[in-house]
Design a protein around this motif. Sequence first.
Motif, short mmCIF file in Angstrom:
data_model
loop_
_atom_site.label_atom_id
_atom_site.label_comp_id
_atom_site.label_asym_id
_atom_site.label_seq_id
_atom_site.Cartn_x
_atom_site.Cartn_y
_atom_site.Cartn_z
N ALA A 47 -5.03 7.93 1.23
CA ALA A 47 -4.47 7.37 2.46
C ALA A 47 -4.17 5.89 2.27
O ALA A 47 -4.87 5.19 1.55
CB ALA A 47 -5.45 7.55 3.62
N ALA A 48 -3.10 5.44 2.93
CA ALA A 48 -2.74 4.03 2.93
C ALA A 48 -2.59 3.57 4.37
O ALA A 48 -2.23 4.34 5.26
CB ALA A 48 -1.42 3.81 2.17
N ASN A 49 -2.89 2.31 4.59
CA ASN A 49 -2.83 1.73 5.92
C ASN A 49 -2.21 0.34 5.83
O ASN A 49 -2.52 -0.43 4.93
CB ASN A 49 -4.25 1.61 6.50
CG ASN A 49 -4.33 0.63 7.66
OD1 ASN A 49 -3.73 0.84 8.70
ND2 ASN A 49 -5.09 -0.45 7.47
N PRO B 71 0.81 -1.23 0.00
CA PRO B 71 0.00 0.00 0.00
C PRO B 71 0.84 1.27 0.00
O PRO B 71 0.52 2.24 -0.69
CB PRO B 71 -0.82 -0.12 1.29
CG PRO B 71 -0.89 -1.59 1.56
CD PRO B 71 0.44 -2.12 1.13
N PHE B 72 1.93 1.30 0.78
CA PHE B 72 2.78 2.49 0.83
C PHE B 72 3.48 2.71 -0.51
O PHE B 72 3.60 3.84 -0.98
CB PHE B 72 3.81 2.36 1.95
CG PHE B 72 3.31 2.80 3.30
CD1 PHE B 72 2.05 2.45 3.75
CD2 PHE B 72 4.10 3.57 4.13
CE1 PHE B 72 1.58 2.84 4.99
CE2 PHE B 72 3.65 3.99 5.37
CZ PHE B 72 2.39 3.62 5.81
N GLU B 73 3.96 1.62 -1.12
CA GLU B 73 4.65 1.77 -2.40
C GLU B 73 3.71 2.28 -3.48
O GLU B 73 4.09 3.14 -4.28
CB GLU B 73 5.26 0.43 -2.82
CG GLU B 73 6.50 0.04 -2.02
CD GLU B 73 7.22 -1.14 -2.62
OE1 GLU B 73 6.55 -2.00 -3.23
OE2 GLU B 73 8.45 -1.22 -2.47
N GLU B 74 2.47 1.78 -3.50
CA GLU B 74 1.53 2.25 -4.51
C GLU B 74 1.16 3.71 -4.27
O GLU B 74 1.07 4.50 -5.21
CB GLU B 74 0.26 1.39 -4.52
CG GLU B 74 -0.69 1.78 -5.64
CD GLU B 74 -1.82 0.80 -5.87
OE1 GLU B 74 -2.75 1.14 -6.64
OE2 GLU B 74 -1.78 -0.30 -5.29
N PHE B 75 0.93 4.08 -3.01
CA PHE B 75 0.62 5.48 -2.67
C PHE B 75 1.73 6.40 -3.19
O PHE B 75 1.46 7.40 -3.86
CB PHE B 75 0.47 5.63 -1.15
CG PHE B 75 0.07 7.01 -0.70
CD1 PHE B 75 0.98 8.06 -0.71
CD2 PHE B 75 -1.20 7.25 -0.22
CE1 PHE B 75 0.61 9.33 -0.28
CE2 PHE B 75 -1.58 8.51 0.21
CZ PHE B 75 -0.67 9.55 0.19
#
Length: 245
Positions: free
Chosen positions: A114-116, A92-96
């Motif tokens: 937002a990413a979680n 999720p962080f990499e895609e964000f």
Amino acid sequence: MRNMATIRQDLGAGHHFLFDDAIIGEPSIDMFTQEHWQFQNKITGHAKGRGTTLFIEHEQHSWVLRHFQRGGLVGKLLSDQYLFLGVESSRPFEEFKLLAEMRKEGLNVPVPVAANIHRRGVIYRGDLITQRILGSQDLHQVLCHEPLSESQWHAIGRALAAMHNCQVYHHDANIRNIMIDDKQAIWLIDFDRCRKRQGHQWKTGNLDRLLRSLLKEKEKNAIFHWSMDEWQHCLNGYSSIARTA
């Protein structure tokens, strides 16, 4: 395009958030759950893929909430569990971060909200919220109803070339990940497992993936407004702006 202000925050209990503080003031664990939005009657639709993607209307925002889900045989065994190798390298962080970079480059991709990730021991689960592309349909939906013009195929080719000019590799460049909005703008979506790559050799593979997708859907659907002759229009649009050196 403004520089996106993002903040990473660890709220304890294994939860880590990455978010655009110009869109939301403070993220919460609840906002990444289906139950939270169902209780407020803010879910307006959903899409089936690997897992379920929810469409949400919240305070004049139109959002897409996607829970990260594995596909294939591995997905049957591990479902939504991923090996934790660090917060920054979580999917999720990499895609964000990749979406934010592409937005800065002026590409038509979803705005990351937002990413979680929720870590438990050596595994984590994750979610991503993006802004919804209003008034849009994916290329599969469009072609099941009507053909595209030569200029529209040129625009799709240029959109792919613009992505490649930024050295972004799309892991699954199929027709369901290409959107056309009501102003005829082309959007690219679903950048899970996508990344920046050096060189140019891999770019042909991205185009081949799209062609395979078109051929597959042509075979599956009784009505599908596409023929192999139109593929050249897409390639012409691509080559008109593509950088190969």
